[in-house]
Design a protein around this motif. Structure first.
Motif, PDB file in Angstrom:
ATOM      1  N   ARG A   3     -62.630  10.236 -20.046  1.00  0.00           N
ATOM      2  CA  ARG A   3     -63.733  10.895 -19.879  1.00  0.00           C
ATOM      3  C   ARG A   3     -63.890  11.802 -20.907  1.00  0.00           C
ATOM      4  NH1 ARG A   3     -61.099  11.334 -14.853  1.00  0.00           N
ATOM      5  NH2 ARG A   3     -61.843  10.044 -13.119  1.00  0.00           N
ATOM      6  N   ARG A   6     -65.591  10.338 -23.781  1.00  0.00           N
ATOM      7  CA  ARG A   6     -66.778  10.105 -23.336  1.00  0.00           C
ATOM      8  C   ARG A   6     -67.858  11.266 -23.626  1.00  0.00           C
ATOM      9  NH1 ARG A   6     -66.150   5.481 -18.657  1.00  0.00           N
ATOM     10  NH2 ARG A   6     -66.137   3.600 -19.961  1.00  0.00           N
ATOM     11  N   ILE A   7     -67.238  12.464 -22.958  1.00  0.00           N
ATOM     12  CA  ILE A   7     -67.771  13.587 -23.270  1.00  0.00           C
ATOM     13  C   ILE A   7     -68.063  13.899 -24.915  1.00  0.00           C
ATOM     14  CG2 ILE A   7     -67.769  16.067 -22.924  1.00  0.00           C
ATOM     15  CD1 ILE A   7     -66.352  15.486 -20.316  1.00  0.00           C
ATOM     16  N   ARG A   9     -68.058  11.635 -27.188  1.00  0.00           N
ATOM     17  CA  ARG A   9     -69.215  10.945 -27.709  1.00  0.00           C
ATOM     18  C   ARG A   9     -70.698  11.162 -27.504  1.00  0.00           C
ATOM     19  NH1 ARG A   9     -71.740   6.185 -25.616  1.00  0.00           N
ATOM     20  NH2 ARG A   9     -72.420   4.688 -27.151  1.00  0.00           N
ATOM     21  N   ARG A  10     -70.948  11.762 -26.270  1.00  0.00           N
ATOM     22  CA  ARG A  10     -72.245  12.114 -25.914  1.00  0.00           C
ATOM     23  C   ARG A  10     -72.556  13.439 -26.642  1.00  0.00           C
ATOM     24  NH1 ARG A  10     -76.105  15.088 -24.184  1.00  0.00           N
ATOM     25  NH2 ARG A  10     -74.796  16.913 -24.527  1.00  0.00           N
ATOM     26  N   LEU A 235     -70.593  17.981 -14.307  1.00  0.00           N
ATOM     27  CA  LEU A 235     -69.277  17.781 -15.020  1.00  0.00           C
ATOM     28  C   LEU A 235     -68.109  18.246 -14.496  1.00  0.00           C
ATOM     29  CD1 LEU A 235     -70.771  18.577 -18.944  1.00  0.00           C
ATOM     30  CD2 LEU A 235     -70.866  16.476 -17.848  1.00  0.00           C
ATOM     31  N   ALA A 239     -65.051  15.563 -14.104  1.00  0.00           N
ATOM     32  CA  ALA A 239     -63.826  15.735 -15.055  1.00  0.00           C
ATOM     33  C   ALA A 239     -63.101  16.921 -14.854  1.00  0.00           C
ATOM     34  CB  ALA A 239     -64.475  15.469 -16.481  1.00  0.00           C
TER      35      ALA A 239
ATOM     36  N   ARG B  73     -62.644  11.855  -7.369  1.00  0.00           N
ATOM     37  CA  ARG B  73     -63.783  12.433  -7.835  1.00  0.00           C
ATOM     38  C   ARG B  73     -64.904  11.375  -8.039  1.00  0.00           C
ATOM     39  NH1 ARG B  73     -60.813  14.929 -12.677  1.00  0.00           N
ATOM     40  NH2 ARG B  73     -61.116  17.116 -11.567  1.00  0.00           N
ATOM     41  N   TYR B  86     -80.008  16.649 -19.382  1.00  0.00           N
ATOM     42  CA  TYR B  86     -80.031  16.844 -20.713  1.00  0.00           C
ATOM     43  C   TYR B  86     -81.717  16.661 -21.093  1.00  0.00           C
ATOM     44  CZ  TYR B  86     -75.020  16.881 -20.407  1.00  0.00           C
ATOM     45  OH  TYR B  86     -73.675  17.211 -20.312  1.00  0.00           O
ATOM     46  N   MET B  89     -82.204  13.549 -23.517  1.00  0.00           N
ATOM     47  CA  MET B  89     -81.766  12.264 -23.374  1.00  0.00           C
ATOM     48  C   MET B  89     -82.765  11.320 -22.626  1.00  0.00           C
ATOM     49  SD  MET B  89     -77.890  12.360 -22.172  1.00  0.00           S
ATOM     50  CE  MET B  89     -76.794  11.272 -22.651  1.00  0.00           C
ATOM     51  N   PHE B  97     -74.489   7.945 -18.825  1.00  0.00           N
ATOM     52  CA  PHE B  97     -73.346   8.893 -19.333  1.00  0.00           C
ATOM     53  C   PHE B  97     -72.569   9.253 -18.167  1.00  0.00           C
ATOM     54  CE2 PHE B  97     -72.276  13.494 -19.817  1.00  0.00           C
ATOM     55  CZ  PHE B  97     -71.324  13.473 -20.647  1.00  0.00           C
ATOM     56  N   LEU B  98     -73.333  10.037 -16.989  1.00  0.00           N
ATOM     57  CA  LEU B  98     -72.930  10.417 -15.681  1.00  0.00           C
ATOM     58  C   LEU B  98     -72.037   9.557 -15.133  1.00  0.00           C
ATOM     59  CD1 LEU B  98     -75.638  13.195 -14.701  1.00  0.00           C
ATOM     60  CD2 LEU B  98     -73.449  13.570 -15.913  1.00  0.00           C
ATOM     61  N   SER B 100     -70.565   7.089 -16.482  1.00  0.00           N
ATOM     62  CA  SER B 100     -69.308   6.615 -17.234  1.00  0.00           C
ATOM     63  C   SER B 100     -68.277   7.646 -16.861  1.00  0.00           C
ATOM     64  CB  SER B 100     -69.659   6.726 -18.670  1.00  0.00           C
ATOM     65  OG  SER B 100     -69.756   7.887 -19.318  1.00  0.00           O
ATOM     66  N   LEU B 101     -68.551   8.884 -16.494  1.00  0.00           N
ATOM     67  CA  LEU B 101     -67.545   9.691 -16.126  1.00  0.00           C
ATOM     68  C   LEU B 101     -66.873   9.570 -14.897  1.00  0.00           C
ATOM     69  CD1 LEU B 101     -69.157  13.227 -17.396  1.00  0.00           C
ATOM     70  CD2 LEU B 101     -67.623  11.679 -18.501  1.00  0.00           C
TER      71      LEU B 101
END
Lengths: 427, 306
Positions: A3, A6-7, A9-10, A235, A239, B73, B86, B89, B97-98, B100-101
């Motif tokens: 995670r 990935r954060i 990377r974004r 977020l 995470a 989670r 965003y 985006m 992205f979300l 992927s988290l």
């Protein structure tokens, strides 16, 4: 961990897709090129000034002034024009008659305008030079003329005292051969190679300061944007706080790293092409003395310390105005290492600088600038340990503070900020 | 079958202020819970405790069988109130992205994002920056971003706010669809009609305390039924009819009156009507109104203003 990456990377992609990133990337090389090449371009584009030299002293100073203005084997500083139509009764008459030419109301007999005039006249027992110019700011030519006149009258006086011209020429050519030596220089004699570590240290300190300043702004804005739009809550539900903070800090570090790598690559290519020997010495500075490890240490410690601080501050702010109130004191703190770093390079062991090295916020900058003077190992180890201890403490406090700030609503609450920190310390 | 969510004696205090006071409830898997209450009731704090964002002062929360919400989670989808995304985006990238988290690979996240966007009429906007989308579209994108990883528990804070009626209807269908595939849904709302139409269970809170937990029908039963009468008669004559506990009236143009008479719990409306006709009251229209969730909300929260 995934995670966090990935954060990061974004964060990285979000920045490199903005025009601002590309502007930052190109700004420094373009700026430096402009600083180097603009004066040359301006000089080439500006026509050589046309000057009249009127000598009223009767000492035949004009040939020596002409030789100084148009030195053999060098580009002429000015074009010497024939004197405007005579006769001039005296310097005052000459000044009066030259005014229409200098104002551009009249052209010289051969065509073209007059840009400057040097009226060399007697003044008591000495000589005076009245320099007239269309350009008020032009002083180089005036200095050349006055220097040439000064040299000429000194030579005349010495000749009058009986010194023959050959002896005079020999005296003028006398100059000592100066060599600098230091026990810290590799061969004893100080050369550019020996100064490189100091210059490299100063450059590293300045680079770190730039990374911190640009990275801090990015981090602050990124967290503020996410807080304002409530993405931060999403977020936080996806995470852990260390993953979010770490991802942001690494992502922005990668952005600034990309910019720095680009700048340094350009600098390396230029140095390698212009002076391969210096490039080799520079590589040696980083590798032979293990300075690369120190610089890496101070980069990581310094960046982490400031980035954590700015990310946490961002979590408590919803508007740039709120952020500005907190950034003001921070900017004052940040200017201090900038002021003292140059001193650190030239007087690395000054007591004040050694004291400043022990302040963790300044340690990375001051040590980077001082490292070339080989400070004692105990000092390097102790100040580094203190810097990392403070960074660890900061992270320990920042994790719950970031969460509290991110979940709080409304404007920045000073009491909430400090009570969160206090609670963490108490726990 | 184990409950998807179990909240047991949870209290959250901030200094001297008690945001949530001894809250307990359970929610079965695949059910839809409406989380209702006026502003400051403690809904957001409760949601944050369920998500593990804040720790309870007392009590415990068990989410999807785990007492530490952080461990599950990836199986939860959350949409906060006053949301945004965003802006630079694209919807596909934001959703991916979300997701992927939440454990999806970026490629799978993008595939599901395109699928969801196409299913919800946003396929043509998949690769446009979110800042170029209308507010309703952007909100839809964010709702979809909570679903791409196919969560088992979906928590939506005021999901209907800012949506036009057509999109509200589409969201209702979406929520039913989530529950239909076996996921549990919790949503907070101020619009009682949505809760009335969607929820298997409603939880009402006021001033940090639970005031009701049960089905929509049970909630409605807590509010009185109302007998509406129109005609030319003296409204005060209604007050002593059998089973009537409260009377309000208004004059009608050009003449007459409309009376709203609240019935005592369990009292048959016929008794009051029969007595009214027996007394010769000039009644031209009558109607028995079952209570709505809104009525129940007012009764249960004591009319706490929102």
């Amino acid at each position: 961990m995934i995670r966090l990456l990935r954060i990061a990377r974004r964060e990285y992609l979000a920045y490199i897709r903005t025009p601002g990133f590309w502007l930052s990337l190109l700004l420094l090389p373009v700026g430096i090129s402009t600083i180097f090449f603009a004066p040359m371009a301006v000089s080439r584009a500006t026509p050589t000034p046309r000057i009249a030299i009127l000598d009223f002293t009767g000492k035949h100073l004009k040939p020596q002034v002409v030789a100084a203005v148009n030195p053999p084997g060098a580009p002429p500083q000015a074009v010497i024009v024939p004197d405007p139509p005579r006769p001039f009764a005296d310097p005052i008459d000459a000044r009066t008659r030259l005014q229409p030419y200098l104002r551009g109301q009249r052209l010289l007999p051969g065509g073209g305008r007059l840009d400057a005039a040097a009226i060399i006249r007697p003044a008591g027992a000495g000589v005076a030079v009245d320099f007239w110019s269309r350009d008020i700011a032009a002083s180089d030519l005036a200095q050349t003329v006055s220097g040439a006149v000064g040299d000429a009258i000194r030579r005349d006086r010495l000749r009058a005292l009986g010194i023959n011209p050959t002896t005079l020429a020999q005296v003028e050519s006398l100059a000592p051969t100066v060599s600098l030596y230091s026990p810290k220089a590799a061969t004893g004699k100080v050369e550019l190679k020996d100064r490189l570590p100091t210059l490299a240290g100063l450059a590293m300190g300045v680079l770190l300061l730039m990374v911190v300043l640009t990275g801090a702004g990015m981090l602050l804005n990124s967290v503020m944007e996410e807080k304002t739009s409530r993405i931060i809550e999403v977020l936080l539900s996806s995470a852990s706080v260390p993953e979010i903070m770490g991802g942001k800090i690494i992502g922005v570090a990668a952005v600034t790293g990309t910019i720095l790598a680009f700048w340094m690559s350009i600098a390396a290519v230029i140095i390698a092409v212009r002076s391969p020997e210096t490039a080799g010495d520079l590589v040696g500075v980083f590798l032979e003395h293990g300075h690369w490890a120190y610089f890496a240490l101070y980069f990581i410690g310094g960046y982490l310390m400031f980035a954590t601080l700015y990310v946490t501050i961002g979590a408590f702010c919803e508007t740039s105005r709120e952020a500005q109130t907190l950034l003001g004191p921070m900017m004052i703190i940040m200017t201090m290492p900038a002021v003292f770093m140059t001193q650190g390079a030239s007087h690395p062991d000054a007591p004040l600088l050694r004291v400043l090295t022990w302040i963790p916020l300044f340690t990375p900058f001051m040590m980077a600038a001082r490292i070339a003077s080989d400070p004692p190992l105990w000092e390097i180890a102790s100040t580094s340990a203190l810097m990392f201890a403070v960074t660890a403490l900061e992270l320990w406090v920042a994790v719950p503070a970031f969460k509290a700030g991110a979940l709080a609503t409304g404007r920045f609450d000073v009491r909430l900020f400090f009570s969160t920190l206090a609670r963490r310390r108490a726990s | 079958m184990e409950a998807a969510l179990a909240v047991e004696g949870v209290t959250k205090r901030y200094g001297a202020f008690t945001a949530v006071d001894d809250l307990s409830f359970t929610l079965g898997a695949g059910k839809i819970l409406g989380f209702l209450g006026p502003n400051g009731a403690g809904k957001t704090t409760t949601v944050r405790m369920i998500l593990g964002l804040v720790a309870p002062t007392a009590g415990r929360v068990k989410v999807l069988g785990e007492s530490d919400p952080a461990r599950v989670r990836d199986r939860i989808g959350f949409l906060p109130e006053e949301r945004g995304l965003y802006r630079r985006m694209t919807p596909v990238r934001a959703i991916a992205f979300l997701a992927s988290l939440k454990g999806l690979s970026t490629a799978e996240g993008r595939r599901r994002a395109r699928e969801l966007l196409a299913e919800n009429g946003l396929g043509d906007f998949a690769d446009k920056p979110i800042k170029s989308l209308s507010k309703g579209m952007a909100q839809k994108v964010q709702i979809l971003s909570t679903l791409a990883h196919r969560p088992e528990l979906v928590i939506l804070d005021e999901p209907f706010s800012g949506l036009d009626p057509a999109n509200q209807q589409a969201l209702e269908d979406l929520i039913r669809g989530i529950a239909a595939r076996g996921a549990t849904v919790i949503f907070s709302t101020h619009v009682m009609q949505h809760a009335e139409r969607l929820c298997d269970q409603v939880l009402l809170m006021a001033r940090g305390r639970k005031v009701f937990d049960g089905t929509v029908d049970a909630a409605r039963a807590s509010a009185p039924r109302t007998l509406l009468l129109e005609g030319r008669f003296d409204a005060s004559a209604m007050a002593d009819l059998p089973g009537i506990v409260d009377v309000t009236s208004e004059l009608l143009e050009p003449d007459g009156v409309r009376v709203s008479a609240a019935l005592e719990r369990g009292a048959p409306a016929q008794d009051a009507l029969r007595e009214a006709f027996a007394r010769g009251l000039d009644i031209r229209r009558f109607e028995l109104r079952e209570p709505h969730l809104h009525d129940a909300f007012l009764v249960l929260t004591g009319g706490v203003p929102e």
